[in-house]
Design a protein around this motif. Structure first.
Motif, PDB file in Angstrom:
ATOM      1  N   ARG A 182     -18.109  54.885 -88.316  1.00  0.00           N
ATOM      2  CA  ARG A 182     -17.314  54.525 -89.272  1.00  0.00           C
ATOM      3  C   ARG A 182     -16.002  54.814 -88.806  1.00  0.00           C
ATOM      4  N   THR A 183     -15.684  55.889 -88.226  1.00  0.00           N
ATOM      5  CA  THR A 183     -14.197  56.372 -87.863  1.00  0.00           C
ATOM      6  C   THR A 183     -13.925  55.372 -86.757  1.00  0.00           C
TER       7      THR A 183
ATOM      8  N   LYS B 116     -13.033  52.118 -88.084  1.00  0.00           N
ATOM      9  CA  LYS B 116     -11.785  51.839 -88.764  1.00  0.00           C
ATOM     10  C   LYS B 116     -10.779  51.984 -87.895  1.00  0.00           C
ATOM     11  N   TYR B 117     -10.674  52.881 -86.708  1.00  0.00           N
ATOM     12  CA  TYR B 117      -9.650  52.649 -85.823  1.00  0.00           C
ATOM     13  C   TYR B 117      -9.436  51.566 -85.018  1.00  0.00           C
TER      14      TYR B 117
ATOM     15  N   ILE C 113      -7.174  60.606 -81.602  1.00  0.00           N
ATOM     16  CA  ILE C 113      -8.382  59.975 -82.002  1.00  0.00           C
ATOM     17  C   ILE C 113      -8.643  58.558 -81.202  1.00  0.00           C
TER      18      ILE C 113
ATOM     19  N   LEU D 220     -17.433  61.377 -82.720  1.00  0.00           N
ATOM     20  CA  LEU D 220     -16.859  60.654 -83.751  1.00  0.00           C
ATOM     21  C   LEU D 220     -18.049  59.738 -84.432  1.00  0.00           C
ATOM     22  N   SER D 221     -17.916  59.510 -85.650  1.00  0.00           N
ATOM     23  CA  SER D 221     -18.798  58.613 -86.312  1.00  0.00           C
ATOM     24  C   SER D 221     -18.564  57.318 -86.024  1.00  0.00           C
TER      25      SER D 221
ATOM     26  N   LYS E   7      -7.712  49.295 -87.246  1.00  0.00           N
ATOM     27  CA  LYS E   7      -6.495  49.382 -87.411  1.00  0.00           C
ATOM     28  C   LYS E   7      -5.505  48.987 -86.170  1.00  0.00           C
TER      29      LYS E   7
ATOM     30  N   PRO F 130      -9.750  66.658 -81.905  1.00  0.00           N
ATOM     31  CA  PRO F 130      -9.965  65.068 -81.982  1.00  0.00           C
ATOM     32  C   PRO F 130      -9.813  64.424 -80.864  1.00  0.00           C
TER      33      PRO F 130
END
Lengths: 403, 403
Positions: free
Chosen positions: A200-201, A204-205, A290, A197-198, A208, A192
């Motif tokens: 989208r990921t 998202k992070y 990640i 990584l996409s 977040k 990880p």
């Protein structure tokens, strides 16, 4: 479970086929790795990749962790720091608890493997409590260039019994009174922390962890530790900020049991108070692989202003993501970066040098894409887990030949 | 390292000689225990005594711990709670992570022992990933009287593959679809939690933890957990306090990652606020075995007002110290206490009963010395580590005979 084949697309067929060749004579041989923990820290990380791959190429590779009380592990943490040069009050009770922990563990850990590989000082004394039926190898991941003399003298009492000693860097060799092998650390491109990584990921992070991307980003990933010079990074950032509007992220996990780390974190917070309030400096205190992966990818520059550095795996990780790295010319860093070629090196106290180079990169990121690409190739050819697996197979083959 | 002989003075020659007899046919046989952690919790505590003793009587007994990420162990913690009756959202990702963790571990854990003993649910699925060459025994330390049905159904898929299942208590048996053995838990009289202590050590700790001894002392040792009913203990104490001037100590460690525990602790703090300020109620949130040992020794009464209780090892520990115990008539407690004989039992909601008995004891402690002595004998004859070692030897002998 990972297999060697998973790395084919990354390292090419030749490397994979070589690994299988190297493992032929070792097929069915058993090897056991012993370290102090299954989770947390670089050694556990490397073993979690290495051990399954060793099994995949045909060895019976096991992995055990030493049982020790929290008290004992706080002693071995002091040992760790003292091996890197800190003073230590080396009492006989410390030596006794350390040695007894290993003796206790030996009573219920039966080692009939063809090879035993001991990692770092925690399980080092184990060798004393076995009738040695096989080669024992000590793999030390710690910076040994300035070990505390008294402790080193004590530990050598165990080290001398080993058949082989592996260290991470040429400069640690001065203190070892016998031949040793150098195996430099590596990263695993499929974990990880390093995998692709996409979008989208990533988004998202970023959402977040509330990481803004409206300005160029400079990042240092490191524990809050004096040797990583976070204050120096802040001061460098101030120089950069005079010329280019940008942000700085300092990201480092902080163990709850590390009072020094907390002090340094708070000191950084004070020193950068205005910048933090304006949102120009962001301190992140998370231990999320990640997140680290993403920061290394989205940053415009990765800075590593260490005063001392063992090997510097955060550099390896950043190079792998093709992000230009500006780093101190210390420890294992120059092994990874050829200045001006695949990254940039400055003396740790040369804040102007650091700042000037970072400004150049931020002003013309396109011009430095090639540097990033070369950094990734350097890692691909030298610092991936497949190379480490090959090194271990070579070592075991040699040991076998010597018997 | 502990040996069976160390227990001779405590249990007598006969028991020791029986242990050696039971181990004769097992001499040189290898057995491996697998659980989830080397430190923390009752299972690790018991294994840290049992495994060395098994080696001492001639077996090759090993001990391994499952490697699992913090995420996986938070899932298995939910499993643990659900086995005790809590609801659980049993998603396929939870099942997958749990099963895969065991599969991963199996790839680098080679089990060629004569017996495999798996403790609790964390490493339960391991059996699925081995060619079974030996008897596999599942030892469950958890209260299974009200397991969550869905989870139980899922776990039975693994349990059914085992040769033997061991549970702690008769009442857990209803849900197990095959023959099982009951082995009740034990304490080790030679650990810091139970060993004899010098006056000097006791005074040092009392000073360090600021524990006053000027008034009679009632103590409950328990996690801050709804099933241990700390609020009920406070209310009982208020009734006692009307008649006898005394103090109450609630001592329980609290894991940092247990939000419910923190909530309950704060609730107790609020409810007992006045009493705490006056120094009549003392809340201790330390995880120190010697402190627990001392509290169990210096208290005039040990109370255990559990609403539900697996076996209740804190009771066993208190009985061993000859301190009168007043406890709830639930779970494993009546196995340990014969009411009026070697302790006192009340229904959990009978606060008046609890209070009245405690008042009696505080008013005339001399009259209850005999009860304390009988409590210690009960433990000596039934709940010491030597008995557990014998039970395991019996089990392995039987298994051997059946092959």
């Amino acid at each position: 479970m990972k297999t060697v084949n998973d790395y084919r697309e990354i390292v090419g067929d030749k490397i994979i086929s070589d690994l299988y060749k190297k493992s032929r004579k070792l097929s069915g041989k058993s090897v056991v790795h012993i370290n102090s923990t299954y989770y947390g820290g670089g050694v556990a990380e490397i073993l979690s990749s290495l051990v399954p791959l060793m099994n995949d190429v045909g060895l019976d590779a096991g992995w055990r962790t030493l049982r020790g009380s929290p008290d004992v592990f706080s002693i071995t943490k002091k040992f760790h720091n003292a091996l890197q040069g800190d003073p230590i009050h080396l009492t006989s009770i410390k030596k006794k608890l350390y040695t007894e922990t290993n003796e206790d563990f030996s009573t219920y850990t039966h080692l009939d493997h063809d090879f035993v590989i001991i990692h770092d000082p925690q399980p080092l004394p184990l060798i004393k409590f076995y009738k040695r039926k096989q080669p024992w190898i000590w793999r030390c991941h710690i910076d040994l260039s300035h070990p505390n003399e008294k402790l080193w003298h004590f530990l050598k009492g165990f080290i001398l019994q080993y058949d082989d000693v592996i260290i991470s860097h040429e400069s640690y060799r001065n203190n070892i009174p016998f031949e040793e092998k150098i195996i430099s650390p590596v990263i695993d491109p499929l974990t990880p922390k390093n995998m692709d990584l996409s979008e989208r990921t990533i988004n998202k992070y970023l959402h977040k962890y509330k990481i803004p991307t409206d300005k160029p980003l400079i990042t240092q990933i490191s524990r809050f530790d004096k040797w990583k010079d976070p204050i120096g990074v802040i001061n460098t950032f101030k120089l950069v900020k005079e010329k280019v509007d940008c942000r700085l992220i300092l990201c480092g996990s902080m163990a709850g049991d590390d009072p020094e780390g907390i002090k340094i974190f708070e000191n950084v917070e004070r020193k950068a108070n205005n910048l933090i309030e304006k949102g120009d400096v962001i301190l992140l205190n998370f231990d999320n692989n990640i997140l680290v992966n993403i920061l290394q990818r989205i940053s415009d520059v990765i800075i590593q202003k260490s005063i001392r550095e063992g090997f510097g795996l955060t550099i390896t990780e950043a190079l792998w993501k093709e992000t230009p790295v500006v780093a101190s010319n210390v420890g294992g860093i120059p092994l990874q970066i050829t200045d001006g070629e695949d990254g940039f090196l400055f003396e740790p106290n040369d804040l102007d040098g650091f700042a000037k180079k970072i400004i150049e990169i931020l002003k013309d990121p396109e011009a430095y894409k090639e540097v990033g690409k070369k950094g990734k190739e350097k890692v691909r050819n030298n610092f991936l887990i497949t190379r480490l697996l090959g090194d271990y197979l070579d070592l075991l083959n040699e040991t076998l030949d010597c018997r």
